[in-house]
Design an enzyme around this catalytic site. Structure first.
Site, mmCIF file in Angstrom:
data_model
loop_
_atom_site.group_PDB
_atom_site.id
_atom_site.type_symbol
_atom_site.label_atom_id
_atom_site.label_comp_id
_atom_site.label_asym_id
_atom_site.label_seq_id
_atom_site.Cartn_x
_atom_site.Cartn_y
_atom_site.Cartn_z
ATOM 1 N N TYR A 1 -6.204 -57.785 -30.795
ATOM 2 C CA TYR A 1 -5.698 -56.556 -31.407
ATOM 3 C C TYR A 1 -4.203 -56.773 -31.574
ATOM 4 O O TYR A 1 -3.521 -57.184 -30.635
ATOM 5 C CB TYR A 1 -5.916 -55.323 -30.521
ATOM 6 C CG TYR A 1 -7.318 -55.056 -30.063
ATOM 7 C CD1 TYR A 1 -8.409 -55.319 -30.888
ATOM 8 C CD2 TYR A 1 -7.553 -54.505 -28.809
ATOM 9 C CE1 TYR A 1 -9.698 -55.052 -30.451
ATOM 10 C CE2 TYR A 1 -8.842 -54.225 -28.372
ATOM 11 C CZ TYR A 1 -9.914 -54.510 -29.199
ATOM 12 O OH TYR A 1 -11.188 -54.248 -28.758
ATOM 13 N N CYS B 1 -2.084 -55.019 -28.847
ATOM 14 C CA CYS B 1 -2.452 -55.228 -27.444
ATOM 15 C C CYS B 1 -1.364 -56.040 -26.743
ATOM 16 O O CYS B 1 -1.013 -57.133 -27.208
ATOM 17 C CB CYS B 1 -3.791 -55.959 -27.383
ATOM 18 S SG CYS B 1 -4.152 -56.724 -25.794
ATOM 19 N N PHE C 1 -1.448 -57.751 -23.991
ATOM 20 C CA PHE C 1 -1.958 -59.025 -23.485
ATOM 21 C C PHE C 1 -2.091 -60.050 -24.617
ATOM 22 O O PHE C 1 -1.792 -61.233 -24.439
ATOM 23 C CB PHE C 1 -3.303 -58.818 -22.783
ATOM 24 C CG PHE C 1 -3.215 -57.947 -21.564
ATOM 25 C CD1 PHE C 1 -2.643 -58.419 -20.391
ATOM 26 C CD2 PHE C 1 -3.680 -56.644 -21.591
ATOM 27 C CE1 PHE C 1 -2.558 -57.618 -19.266
ATOM 28 C CE2 PHE C 1 -3.601 -55.836 -20.469
ATOM 29 C CZ PHE C 1 -3.023 -56.323 -19.298
ATOM 30 N N CYS C 2 -2.520 -59.581 -25.789
ATOM 31 C CA CYS C 2 -2.586 -60.464 -26.957
ATOM 32 C C CYS C 2 -1.187 -60.887 -27.394
ATOM 33 O O CYS C 2 -0.956 -62.036 -27.796
ATOM 34 C CB CYS C 2 -3.301 -59.763 -28.111
ATOM 35 S SG CYS C 2 -4.990 -59.247 -27.737
#
Length: 379
Positions: free
Chosen positions: A111, A114, A116-117
């Site tokens: 995403y 996101c 974390f991404c």
């Protein structure tokens, strides 16, 4: 190699020019343009009538062969030098590519918004690793229906190796970049999964060793030359996952207006259909405004959640210190990339502008921005 060829050609040229026949024919004085007699202005003339008349008179006098031969020799020497130089550069590039091993084919399922991404993208960008992005629809998630792991990020390596969890992805790839003797599947075995059920009754998957870079003793000493550097990096990587990430949602959905602005950004950057996007923007904004209040209570945040964000960011800046550009010293380490990746998802939102204005993070953040944009980790 190219320089040696050039020196050899120069010697040959000067041998010809310096020969008795050449001196008798006046070739040397012609090529030097009679500098002593008329100054340097004629030494490199190429188009005037004087040049043509000199050339014709030289040919008529029987000297044209030697003059043209010497000119062709020098011109050909320069051309050969450029050719050899290009060949050497190409050879060195090929050798460097062989030494670094075959390039990995990387596909990142993500995403856009996101955190974390964003951490994974910061790592890949900084190290100049080419990768493809597959934007996952956060509602249907059809793009990752093939995976038993239903969260993002997922990184596919060479089409058959799946890496899950942002910290595992980063630690695995860092290990691979340094330790050329290990393959990605071999490295992945160092991060075993542990499945469990949390206090809420939800199944969760955790990974052992996910903040460790799996290197030999010599490689570890080279990567972390000063005592305590590795421990410090691991501590702040975990801090980014366990604390900093949880400050994002309460801050970007702090008010109804900010929640709407945040979802407008999410819909624009994400993968939504027309009706799905409209629904996500308004219903999602309202839902996340309510959820952010619950998150505030869950993580014991202050009523003004901005103050927790400011404190966290200033704690980070204090940990980096005034004498270092980054926590890694002159270059970012994995903690720098993790914190930068998390904070970057707020760009374009009010929370980001407030953070930049009310904390001391700006200079470090801009240095990180340049380092990732310029792929400085390739060095």
């Amino acid at each position: 190699m190219a320089a040696a060829c050039a020196r050899t050609l120069c010697k040959v040229g000067w041998t010809i020019v310096g020969s008795p026949a050449a001196r008798r024919s006046g070739t040397v004085s012609y090529l030097l343009g009679n500098v002593g007699a008329q100054g340097p202005r004629r030494a490199y003339g190429t188009g005037g009538a004087g040049f043509r008349s000199k050339l014709l008179s030289s040919v008529r006098a029987g000297r044209g062969g030697r003059v043209l031969g010497c000119a062709f020799l020098l011109g050909g020497g320069l051309g050969l030098y450029q050719t050899v130089k290009f060949s050497v550069q190409q050879h060195l590039a090929e050798e460097e590519a062989k030494a670094s091993g075959p390039a990995l084919k990387l596909i990142l399922y993500q995403y856009k918004t996101c955190p974390f991404c964003s951490k994974v993208r910061a790592f890949l960008d900084y190290h100049g690793l080419p990768y493809e992005i597959v934007e996952v629809n956060p509602v249907m998630r059809q793009e990752i229906k093939w995976s038993a792991y239903r969260k993002v990020p997922i990184l596919m390596v060479d089409g058959d190796v799946q890496l899950n969890d942002s910290s595992v992805i980063i630690s695995s790839l860092k290990t691979y970049l340094i330790s050329k003797e290990k393959t990605v599947p071999e490295i992945l075995r160092c991060y075993p999964e542990m499945k469990s059920v949390n206090d809420s009754g939800k199944k969760v998957t955790e990974y052992f060793n996910k903040y460790w870079v799996m290197l030999s003793e010599a490689e570890t000493a080279a990567l972390y030359p000063e005592k305590g550097m590795q421990k410090e990096e691991m501590k702040w990587r975990q801090w980014a996952d366990d604390w900093l990430v949880h400050l994002i949602s309460p801050n970007v959905y702090r008010t109804s207006g900010e929640a709407l602005a945040s979802f407008d950004y999410i819909v624009r950057e994400g993968k939504f259909g027309t009706y799905e996007g409209f629904f996500a923007k308004y219903v999602g904004a309202a839902a996340m405004f309510i959820i952010s209040k619950r998150l505030k209570n869950r993580h014991n945040l202050q009523d003004d959640v901005r103050q927790d964000l400011y404190k966290a960011v200033n704690d980070w800046v204090a940990a980096v210190g005034k004498k270092r550009k980054f926590m890694g010293g002159d270059s970012p380490n994995l903690a720098d990339l993790a914190v930068f990746g998390v904070l970057r998802v707020m760009e374009g939102l009010q929370a980001f502008d407030d953070m930049m204005e009310n904390t001391k993070v700006k200079h470090w953040y801009r240095r990180m921005e340049r380092a990732t944009l310029n792929h400085e980790g390739r060095k």
